[in-house]
Design an enzyme around this catalytic site. Structure first.
Site, mmCIF file in Angstrom:
data_model
loop_
_atom_site.group_PDB
_atom_site.id
_atom_site.type_symbol
_atom_site.label_atom_id
_atom_site.label_comp_id
_atom_site.label_asym_id
_atom_site.label_seq_id
_atom_site.Cartn_x
_atom_site.Cartn_y
_atom_site.Cartn_z
ATOM 1 N N GLY A 143 0.807 -1.213 0.000
ATOM 2 C CA GLY A 143 0.000 0.000 0.000
ATOM 3 C C GLY A 143 0.838 1.259 0.000
ATOM 4 N N CYS A 144 0.427 2.228 0.814
ATOM 5 C CA CYS A 144 1.074 3.536 0.829
ATOM 6 C C CYS A 144 2.527 3.471 1.274
ATOM 7 C CB CYS A 144 0.297 4.482 1.746
ATOM 8 S SG CYS A 144 -1.352 4.907 1.126
ATOM 9 N N ALA A 145 2.930 2.436 1.970
ATOM 10 C CA ALA A 145 4.325 2.292 2.394
ATOM 11 C C ALA A 145 5.211 1.723 1.304
ATOM 12 C CB ALA A 145 4.401 1.402 3.640
ATOM 13 N N LEU A 347 3.640 5.178 5.628
ATOM 14 C CA LEU A 347 2.856 4.264 6.458
ATOM 15 C C LEU A 347 1.921 3.464 5.571
ATOM 16 C CD1 LEU A 347 1.923 6.931 9.134
ATOM 17 C CD2 LEU A 347 3.705 5.202 9.351
#
Length: 361
Positions: A143-145, A347
């Site tokens: 994901g965003c990480a 994160l």
């Protein structure tokens, strides 16, 4: 230490004004039991002004099968991914001359918004003239990480093989996960935030020859840290159902950032004989306005430290893993002095964080 030599992006075809996106969702959700008028404020209060999508808004007015959306994901991922790679390896802004495709030792492909086997970089290698021996490392589900994690894994590869040149290719077409018939609050909030984006970074080992344009210092990656929070699987991610990917997006994310991130960062800095005062640049994944505010509250940064991530959020929205590479490109364009240190942070699902210490050299 391995250096980031070039970062470039591939932009989807359709730029969508946030006010138009708000009107579209307002109409689509108008027959639900939600307090839509109140919830629609997230489209304006989130500081996002424009986003890029691979389809126009009219396309999203109709329901589409998961297979149809995923087929289009593969098509656009290959097209935009190849574009970003070409621009990265021949960047007029960062490179004095193009880096030949056959000099690339490995490609890390980061994605969470579509499925493909063979993986996307294999398909791109049938379009662009890479060596047949280029190593392929697809990474799915961060994901965003993911963009920050890709940089960390490329750093480790270049430590092991200091002559290597490695690509980190992040491809996220978040709009294609939109669920037309899901009238939940999570879907509405996610629709106000997420966007499509593709970016590619070139990471080079100490002993590789970088055809650098000019003499500006480049960001070296000094150390990295990956951290997983226990018992937090429900904070962020996907529920995978018959019609595709349904967003899981907890309202507690900003408070988790505020309470959990600081001790994680401080421990990381202490391990490397640094303190917060040593950090002059913050290369943050802008998960959203509230997440950026939580970063500031947790780490005590001046508001000016968030200027670049906030500007990327305003112009592009949250492009999941690709977003931090958009931010990093802006830092490559800045005049940063030799020896200055930055902290990169992102994160993602797990719930997890990825941190990188960078020093311009």
């Amino acid at each position: 230490m391995p250096k980031v030599a070039s970062v470039e992006v591939g932009l989807p075809a359709h730029i969508i004004d946030q006010k138009d996106a708000k009107s579209f969702i307002g109409s689509l959700f108008s027959r639900t039991n939600l307090n839509v008028d109140r919830l629609l404020n997230v489209f304006i209060n989130g500081e996002i002004e424009t986003r890029y999508f691979v389809k126009d808004l009219d396309w999203f007015a109709e329901n589409h099968r998961f297979s149809e959306k995923n087929d289009f994901f593969i098509e656009e991922a290959v097209r935009l991914g190849a574009e970003a790679i070409q621009k990265c390896l021949s960047s007029n802004e960062f490179l004095a001359e193009a880096v030949p495709y056959e000099e690339i030792d490995a490609i890390y492909t980061i994605c969470t918004t579509g499925l493909s086997t063979p993986s996307i970089e294999a398909r791109i290698m049938n379009v662009l003239p890479f060596s047949r021996q280029t190593k392929r490392i697809p990474i799915w589900g961060l994901g965003c990480a993911g963009g920050a994690s890709g940089l960390s894994r490329a750093f480790e590869y270049c430590l092991a093989f200091p002559k290597a040149k490695v690509l980190v290719l992040s491809i996220e077409l978040c709009s294609l996960t939109f669920q037309h018939n899901d009238h939940s609050k999570s879907n509405l909030v996610g629709t106000s935030l997420f966007a499509d984006g593709v970016a590619c970074a070139l990471v080079c080992g100490d002993e590789s020859k970088i055809p650098q344009k000019g003499t500006k210092p480049l960001p070296s990656i000094l150390k990295t840290r990956s951290t997983l929070m226990e018992d937090s699987l429900d904070v962020m991610g996907w529920d995978i159902e018959d019609d595709g990917l349904h967003v899981v997006f907890s309202k507690d994310i900003p408070s988790i950032v505020t309470n959990w991130l600081r001790p994680n960062v401080m421990d990381f800095l202490n391990e490397n004989d640094m303190d917060m005062k040593d950090i002059l640049h913050f290369i943050a994944h802008p998960g959203g306005k509230k997440v950026l505010q939580a970063y500031q509250a947790a780490l005590g940064f001046e508001e000016s430290m968030l200027e670049v991530p906030l500007n990327i959020l305003k112009k592009y929205g949250n492009m999941s893993s690709a977003t931090i590479l958009y931010v990093l490109k802006e830092f490559l364009l800045k005049d940063i002095g030799a020896g200055e240190v930055g902290l990169a942070a992102a994160l993602g699902p797990g719930f997890s964080s990825e941190l990188l210490l960078m020093r311009w050299e």
